[in-house]
Design an enzyme around this catalytic site. Structure first.
Site, short mmCIF file in Angstrom:
data_model
loop_
_atom_site.label_atom_id
_atom_site.label_comp_id
_atom_site.label_asym_id
_atom_site.label_seq_id
_atom_site.Cartn_x
_atom_site.Cartn_y
_atom_site.Cartn_z
N CYS A 46 0.81 -1.22 0.00
CA CYS A 46 0.00 0.00 0.00
C CYS A 46 0.85 1.27 0.00
CB CYS A 46 -0.99 -0.01 1.16
SG CYS A 46 -0.24 -0.20 2.79
N ASP A 71 20.46 2.37 -3.37
CA ASP A 71 20.50 1.81 -2.03
C ASP A 71 21.93 1.98 -1.51
OD1 ASP A 71 19.22 0.71 0.13
OD2 ASP A 71 19.02 -1.29 -0.71
N VAL A 72 22.17 1.58 -0.29
CA VAL A 72 23.47 1.82 0.33
C VAL A 72 24.63 1.17 -0.42
CG1 VAL A 72 22.65 2.29 2.65
CG2 VAL A 72 23.11 -0.05 1.99
N ARG A 93 15.82 0.96 -1.58
CA ARG A 93 15.23 -0.13 -2.34
C ARG A 93 14.53 -1.13 -1.44
NH1 ARG A 93 19.60 -2.44 -4.67
NH2 ARG A 93 20.03 -0.44 -5.63
N SER A 94 13.70 -0.66 -0.54
CA SER A 94 13.00 -1.57 0.37
C SER A 94 11.91 -2.33 -0.38
CB SER A 94 12.36 -0.78 1.52
OG SER A 94 11.28 0.00 1.02
#
Length: 131
Positions: A28, A90-91, A67-68
């Site tokens: 969501c 991302d890291v 980038r979760s």
């Protein structure tokens, strides 16, 4: 695992990676961000969603920071499927999601600043200011 106890009907974050008869289910948070960007894009193009016959983000570059699985990864996929070129930072790496469905790893020399400079939209989903 606790995650396996979440039923598909109550899995709003799609942690179980379910796919229902209507197609993929997006978390969501990512879907809400997509709808906000979609609204901005429709306003800019001065059209409504029903009139749009083309992919809405065609020829648009977007940088997503983080980038979760809840925000960055699904949002990059949704935007690329609508024609965007997405830089997903991302890291440890920067990936480029292309409109043709391909994903490529950017060279280690590519910086976040370079990606941001190429982008007309930036989404930051970092967990803290030290990220």
């Amino acid at each position: 695992r606790l995650i396996s106890c979440i039923t598909p009907d109550s899995d709003l974050g799609n942690v179980n990676k379910a796919e229902k008869a209507l197609g993929p289910i997006h978390p969501c948070t990512a879907l809400a961000c997509f709808r906000i960007l979609e609204s901005f894009r429709l306003d800019k193009l001065n059209i409504n969603a029903m009139e749009s016959k083309r992919r809405l983000f065609e020829d648009v570059s977007i940088t997503i920071i983080n980038r979760s699985e809840v925000l960055g990864l699904p949002l990059a996929t949704m935007l690329a499927s609508q024609g965007a070129t997405v830089y997903s930072a991302d890291v440890d790496s920067i990936l480029q999601f292309l409109p043709n469905g391909k994903v490529k790893r950017m060279p280690n020399s590519t910086t976040l600043k370079q990606c941001v400079m190429k982008s007309s939209m930036i989404v930051s989903g970092v967990p803290s200011c030290t990220f």
